[in-house]
Motif scaffolding. Structure first.
Motif, PDB file in Angstrom:
ATOM      1  N   GLN A 242      25.375 -33.822  23.667  1.00 25.52           N
ATOM      2  CA  GLN A 242      25.693 -33.850  22.207  1.00 25.52           C
ATOM      3  C   GLN A 242      26.582 -32.788  22.171  1.00 25.52           C
ATOM      4  OE1 GLN A 242      22.334 -34.070  19.438  1.00 25.52           O
ATOM      5  NE2 GLN A 242      23.724 -33.806  17.549  1.00 25.52           N
ATOM      6  N   LEU A 243      26.166 -31.447  22.642  1.00 24.16           N
ATOM      7  CA  LEU A 243      26.933 -30.068  22.586  1.00 24.16           C
ATOM      8  C   LEU A 243      28.186 -30.256  23.369  1.00 24.16           C
ATOM      9  CD1 LEU A 243      26.428 -27.385  21.553  1.00 24.16           C
ATOM     10  CD2 LEU A 243      25.332 -26.465  23.655  1.00 24.16           C
TER      11      LEU A 243
ATOM     12  N   CYS B 271      22.491 -30.224  17.311  1.00 28.35           N
ATOM     13  CA  CYS B 271      21.540 -30.200  18.015  1.00 28.35           C
ATOM     14  C   CYS B 271      19.995 -29.841  17.780  1.00 28.35           C
ATOM     15  CB  CYS B 271      21.868 -29.594  19.440  1.00 28.35           C
ATOM     16  SG  CYS B 271      23.359 -30.166  20.206  1.00 28.35           S
TER      17      CYS B 271
END
Length: 157
Positions: free
Chosen positions: A136-137, A71
């Motif tokens: 995204q995480l 990220c």
């Protein structure tokens, strides 16, 4: 370069004040009052296993750092906050032999937040949970869930 840079007093207060407001943070050990923070974006809260091995924590620590790297740009730092203790700017790209704040919330809230608070990991020591937010995480944790984590306690989005 150092991957742990202490926050100066003014920055420490500013970041914590913002976290208290943005996440409606109300720390408590009482289960009836959990969760102790509100995430206003998609999130997933995983339960931490009650029985685990040291290797599971080691794997979790490395997984969290590598997930954060997906990220961030190599020169970027995030906030690493340890409730009522020293807090830092942290880079998951730089290696250090001493992890000043663990991703595993061992006795205190451990919070890893992007500078704009758009993604991060929020560790709750008494609920024994990790809340992941930021698309995204979340994707990293859903795809490759570390052994330390069990089922999902809460989810939004």
């Amino acid at each position: 370069m150092n991957n742990w840079i202490s926050l100066e007093d003014d920055e420490y207060r500013r970041v914590w004040d913002r976290f208290y407001i943005d996440f409606s943070f109300k720390p408590t050990v009482y289960p009836k009052d959990w969760p102790t923070f509100t995430v206003n974006s998609p999130f997933v809260t995983f339960e931490i296993k009650k029985i685990y091995h040291d290797e599971d924590i080691d794997e979790f620590e490395e997984f969290c750092a590598s997930s954060l790297r997906t990220c961030l740009e190599p020169e970027e730092y995030i906030y690493a906050l340890d409730w009522q203790h020293e807090s830092f700017y942290y880079s998951p790209y730089l290696q250090d032999t001493y992890q000043r704040i663990s991703f595993y919330p061992d006795g205190d809230y451990s919070l890893f937040l992007s500078n704009d608070f758009s993604f991060g990991l929020l560790g709750h020591p008494w609920e024994r949970s990790i809340t992941i937010f930021g698309e995204q995480l979340i994707e990293q944790f859903i795809k490759h869930k570390p052994k330390l984590l069990e089922g999902i306690i809460r989810r939004c989005g």
